[in-house]
Design a protein around this motif. Structure first.
Motif, PDB file in Angstrom:
ATOM      1  N   PRO A  28       0.767  -1.339  -0.056  1.00  0.00           N
ATOM      2  CA  PRO A  28      -0.046   0.070   0.225  1.00  0.00           C
ATOM      3  C   PRO A  28       0.695   1.298  -0.162  1.00  0.00           C
ATOM      4  N   GLU A  29       2.125   1.321   0.751  1.00  0.00           N
ATOM      5  CA  GLU A  29       2.924   2.334   0.620  1.00  0.00           C
ATOM      6  C   GLU A  29       3.381   2.612  -0.797  1.00  0.00           C
ATOM      7  N   ILE A  30       3.793   1.773  -1.494  1.00  0.00           N
ATOM      8  CA  ILE A  30       4.379   1.831  -2.853  1.00  0.00           C
ATOM      9  C   ILE A  30       3.046   2.605  -3.864  1.00  0.00           C
ATOM     10  N   HIS A  31       1.890   1.881  -3.504  1.00  0.00           N
ATOM     11  CA  HIS A  31       0.806   2.401  -4.358  1.00  0.00           C
ATOM     12  C   HIS A  31       0.392   3.944  -4.057  1.00  0.00           C
ATOM     13  N   ALA A  32       0.605   4.083  -2.764  1.00  0.00           N
ATOM     14  CA  ALA A  32       0.342   5.621  -2.258  1.00  0.00           C
ATOM     15  C   ALA A  32       1.399   6.454  -2.808  1.00  0.00           C
ATOM     16  N   VAL A  33       2.760   6.163  -2.937  1.00  0.00           N
ATOM     17  CA  VAL A  33       3.833   7.209  -3.836  1.00  0.00           C
ATOM     18  C   VAL A  33       3.464   7.192  -5.087  1.00  0.00           C
ATOM     19  N   ALA A  34       2.859   6.005  -5.814  1.00  0.00           N
ATOM     20  CA  ALA A  34       2.957   6.300  -7.253  1.00  0.00           C
ATOM     21  C   ALA A  34       1.511   7.074  -7.653  1.00  0.00           C
ATOM     22  N   GLU A  35       0.554   6.799  -6.843  1.00  0.00           N
ATOM     23  CA  GLU A  35      -0.738   7.553  -7.253  1.00  0.00           C
ATOM     24  C   GLU A  35      -0.658   8.927  -6.772  1.00  0.00           C
ATOM     25  N   ASN A  36       0.119   9.235  -5.644  1.00  0.00           N
ATOM     26  CA  ASN A  36       0.094  10.523  -5.384  1.00  0.00           C
ATOM     27  C   ASN A  36       1.057  11.584  -6.663  1.00  0.00           C
ATOM     28  N   LEU A  37       2.111  10.698  -7.022  1.00  0.00           N
ATOM     29  CA  LEU A  37       2.949  11.403  -8.326  1.00  0.00           C
ATOM     30  C   LEU A  37       1.979  11.676  -9.541  1.00  0.00           C
ATOM     31  N   ILE A  38       1.175  10.609  -9.504  1.00  0.00           N
ATOM     32  CA  ILE A  38       0.293  10.975 -10.913  1.00  0.00           C
ATOM     33  C   ILE A  38      -0.666  12.036 -10.651  1.00  0.00           C
ATOM     34  N   CYS A  39      -1.339  12.112  -9.469  1.00  0.00           N
ATOM     35  CA  CYS A  39      -2.092  13.367  -8.854  1.00  0.00           C
ATOM     36  C   CYS A  39      -1.260  14.799  -9.522  1.00  0.00           C
ATOM     37  N   ALA A  40       0.071  14.511  -8.603  1.00  0.00           N
ATOM     38  CA  ALA A  40       0.577  15.735  -8.531  1.00  0.00           C
ATOM     39  C   ALA A  40       0.995  16.191 -10.154  1.00  0.00           C
ATOM     40  N   LEU A  41       1.515  15.183 -11.000  1.00  0.00           N
ATOM     41  CA  LEU A  41       2.037  15.696 -12.388  1.00  0.00           C
ATOM     42  C   LEU A  41       0.965  15.945 -13.324  1.00  0.00           C
ATOM     43  N   ARG A  42      -0.297  15.679 -12.714  1.00  0.00           N
ATOM     44  CA  ARG A  42      -1.535  16.430 -13.579  1.00  0.00           C
ATOM     45  C   ARG A  42      -1.928  17.759 -13.487  1.00  0.00           C
ATOM     46  N   PHE A  43      -0.916  18.523 -12.589  1.00  0.00           N
ATOM     47  CA  PHE A  43      -0.849  19.811 -12.676  1.00  0.00           C
ATOM     48  C   PHE A  43      -0.329  20.273 -13.927  1.00  0.00           C
ATOM     49  N   PHE A  44       0.676  19.630 -14.744  1.00  0.00           N
ATOM     50  CA  PHE A  44       1.075  20.305 -16.193  1.00  0.00           C
ATOM     51  C   PHE A  44      -0.224  20.150 -17.067  1.00  0.00           C
ATOM     52  N   GLY A  45      -0.808  18.996 -16.998  1.00  0.00           N
ATOM     53  CA  GLY A  45      -2.195  19.242 -17.848  1.00  0.00           C
ATOM     54  C   GLY A  45      -2.955  20.256 -17.694  1.00  0.00           C
ATOM     55  N   HIS A  46      -3.018  20.870 -16.402  1.00  0.00           N
ATOM     56  CA  HIS A  46      -3.888  21.943 -16.038  1.00  0.00           C
ATOM     57  C   HIS A  46      -3.477  23.572 -16.371  1.00  0.00           C
ATOM     58  N   ALA A  47      -2.094  23.408 -16.745  1.00  0.00           N
ATOM     59  CA  ALA A  47      -1.301  24.793 -16.876  1.00  0.00           C
ATOM     60  C   ALA A  47      -1.553  25.329 -17.724  1.00  0.00           C
ATOM     61  N   ARG A  48      -2.102  24.943 -18.944  1.00  0.00           N
ATOM     62  CA  ARG A  48      -2.303  25.772 -20.127  1.00  0.00           C
ATOM     63  C   ARG A  48      -3.570  25.402 -20.925  1.00  0.00           C
ATOM     64  N   GLY A  49      -4.334  26.358 -21.441  1.00  0.00           N
ATOM     65  CA  GLY A  49      -5.468  25.953 -22.300  1.00  0.00           C
ATOM     66  C   GLY A  49      -5.120  24.638 -23.357  1.00  0.00           C
ATOM     67  N   THR A  50      -3.880  24.603 -23.888  1.00  0.00           N
ATOM     68  CA  THR A  50      -3.526  23.472 -24.844  1.00  0.00           C
ATOM     69  C   THR A  50      -3.048  22.361 -24.218  1.00  0.00           C
TER      70      THR A  50
END
Length: 288
Positions: A28-50
């Protein structure tokens, strides 16, 4: 605004999940690290209209809309036991999506999501698809932070809620991680970006912005990202100071104490002193 499943498909991911095996699944700890990383990197998909975000079976694809590989990412989101064809298909689909936009990109693989035989073969599989190793990022987990072992410098910590703090965050990220200033401004200076799950903070000393950190909360963990300090203020405790501040604030707001992060190998010892332990490793590949 970032869209989900909005890219034109260039391949179908219809294989069955590789979850039925005798191998012990990631903790569960590994899953928690991996899932949180995906959530955080979604930041870049929100950054610009494109920018865009696309979630497929076993795969998350995120683009910021700029031709900067580190901000266009494919992430493996489920374990694969031993099927090299499955991993190849994920890479092919990712390459098709980013290639259609003429964007350089990176692929993040949590090594514990691959069975040992496939893990040994992974570098060759990526090489056959035109990707080379870029870096490794150990994933770390702390049930709670240990008490600080030294006096830390005081900081005035401000959230990235206005043009000034966003500009300061962008500047420190550019200098801290050697990212082109124009790229950092276009991404971290965007008001859209900070409407994602990632929350950014800037630490000030005598009115001067000197350090940054960001947090993303998923499940029962707080993820810590974008920890950077201006070169002339390093080795003075500012990074630890802002980390403890933002983690403390998130814990008071949510009751969550456990935290996760990714680091460089050289940074492991520092975080171990704060209570973190390595639980997994991420291999990052880049398409040239």
């Amino acid at each position: 605004m970032a869209g989900v499943n909005s890219w034109y498909p260039c391949g179908e991911l219809t294989f069955a999940p590789s979850l039925c095996s005798n191998r012990q699944m990631p903790s569960p700890e590994i899953h928690a690290v991996a899932e949180n990383l995906i959530c955080a990197l979604r930041f870049f998909g929100h950054a610009r209209g494109t920018g865009e975000i696309r979630d497929l079976p076993g795969l998350s694809l995120i683009t910021c809309g700029l031709n900067y590989a580190a901000f266009n990412a494919a992430l493996l989101s489920k374990p694969i036991e031993s099927d090299a064809r499955e991993l190849s298909k994920l890479i092919e689909v990712s390459a098709g999506q980013f290639g259609a936009r003429n964007l350089r990109w990176t692929c993040w693989i949590c090594e514990d999501f691959l069975g040992k035989p496939l893990r040994r073969e992974a570098a060759q599989i990526f090489s056959r698809h035109g990707l080379r190793p870029l870096t490794e990022a150990p994933g770390m987990y702390a049930d709670r932070l240990l008490p600080q072992q030294r006096a830390l410098p005081p900081l005035e910590v401000r959230p990235t809620t206005d043009d000034s703090t966003r500009a300061a965050f962008a500047e420190i990220m550019s200098l801290g991680f050697d990212i082109p200033y124009t790229v950092c401004t276009a991404v971290y200076g965007s008001e859209l970006a900070w409407k994602s799950a990632l929350q950014g903070y800037v630490g000030y000393v005598d009115g001067r912005a000197v350090t940054t950190a960001a947090t993303a909360i998923t499940g029962d963990v707080i993820g810590v990202y974008s920890v950077a300090t201006l070169p002339q203020y390093r080795r003075m405790g500012f990074a630890e100071s802002i980390m403890r501040h933002v983690i403390g604030q998130a814990t008071r707001d949510t009751g969550v104490e456990a935290t996760v992060l990714q680091t460089t190998r050289s940074g492991i010892s520092l975080y171990e002193k704060m209570g973190y332990r390595k639980v997994t490793n991420f291999s990052v590949y880049i398409a040239d």
